[in-house]
Scaffold this motif. Structure first.
Motif, short mmCIF file in Angstrom:
data_model
loop_
_atom_site.label_atom_id
_atom_site.label_comp_id
_atom_site.label_asym_id
_atom_site.label_seq_id
_atom_site.Cartn_x
_atom_site.Cartn_y
_atom_site.Cartn_z
N GLU A 47 0.80 -1.23 0.00
CA GLU A 47 0.00 0.00 0.00
C GLU A 47 0.83 1.28 0.00
OE1 GLU A 47 -3.16 0.53 2.80
OE2 GLU A 47 -3.81 -1.54 2.52
N SER A 48 1.86 1.33 0.80
CA SER A 48 2.61 2.58 0.95
C SER A 48 3.86 2.66 0.06
CB SER A 48 3.02 2.76 2.41
OG SER A 48 3.86 1.70 2.82
N SER A 74 8.98 4.65 -0.99
CA SER A 74 7.69 5.06 -0.45
C SER A 74 6.96 5.84 -1.54
CB SER A 74 7.90 5.95 0.78
OG SER A 74 6.68 6.44 1.24
N VAL A 75 5.74 5.41 -1.84
CA VAL A 75 4.97 6.04 -2.91
C VAL A 75 3.70 6.62 -2.31
CG1 VAL A 75 3.82 5.65 -5.11
CG2 VAL A 75 5.90 4.40 -4.58
N GLY A 76 3.52 7.94 -2.46
CA GLY A 76 2.39 8.63 -1.86
C GLY A 76 1.06 8.41 -2.56
N GLU A 77 1.09 8.05 -3.82
CA GLU A 77 -0.14 7.82 -4.57
C GLU A 77 0.14 6.74 -5.61
OE1 GLU A 77 -0.38 10.98 -8.01
OE2 GLU A 77 -0.10 11.99 -6.09
N GLU A 78 -0.87 6.38 -6.36
CA GLU A 78 -0.70 5.36 -7.40
C GLU A 78 0.17 5.91 -8.53
OE1 GLU A 78 -0.85 1.71 -9.07
OE2 GLU A 78 -1.69 2.24 -7.13
N ILE A 79 1.37 5.42 -8.62
CA ILE A 79 2.31 5.82 -9.67
C ILE A 79 2.58 4.58 -10.51
CG2 ILE A 79 4.63 6.68 -10.17
CD1 ILE A 79 4.55 8.17 -7.51
N ASP A 105 6.39 11.31 -3.73
CA ASP A 105 5.04 11.80 -3.38
C ASP A 105 4.37 12.43 -4.56
OD1 ASP A 105 4.96 11.03 -0.73
OD2 ASP A 105 6.02 12.81 -0.07
#
Length: 105
Positions: A47-48, A74-79, A105
């Protein structure tokens, strides 16, 4: 060391047409996708963020060697996966420290 005029191409290895064109250039290609044959892949996704797997030795712009490893991201949104892998490739080539991972992010 990488010299001025050297070209490194970061490509989605699912793009067969691009791979065929690049094969004829003799230039360095960093393949990115979920395939075992690629230089950059994901070994884990959650998720993160994800765990990016560097499957082959890379040489940075300053001539440093990066051995195969895993990098937490760490990915803040769907990339999209390719965007994460390509961004990590550029960061590594530019000698941005990776030991503690990257935040996108």
């Amino acid at each position: 060391d990488i010299q001025i005029g050297d070209v490194i191409t970061i490509v989605d290895s699912n793009n067969e047409a691009a791979l065929q064109l690049l094969k004829r250039t003799g230039k360095t290609v960093i393949g990115c996708s979920m395939s075992d044959r690629d230089t950059m892949t994901l070994s884990e996704r959650h998720e993160s963020g994800c765990l990016v797997c560097v499957r082959r030795t890379l040489t940075t712009w300053d001539g440093q060697t990066i051995e195969p490893c895993e990098i937490p991201v760490s990915v803040g949104e769907e990339i999209p996966v390719f965007a994460v892998l390509a961004a990590c490739s550029v960061l590594l080539l530019c000698d941005i420290p990776y030991e503690e991972g990257y935040i996108m992010d």
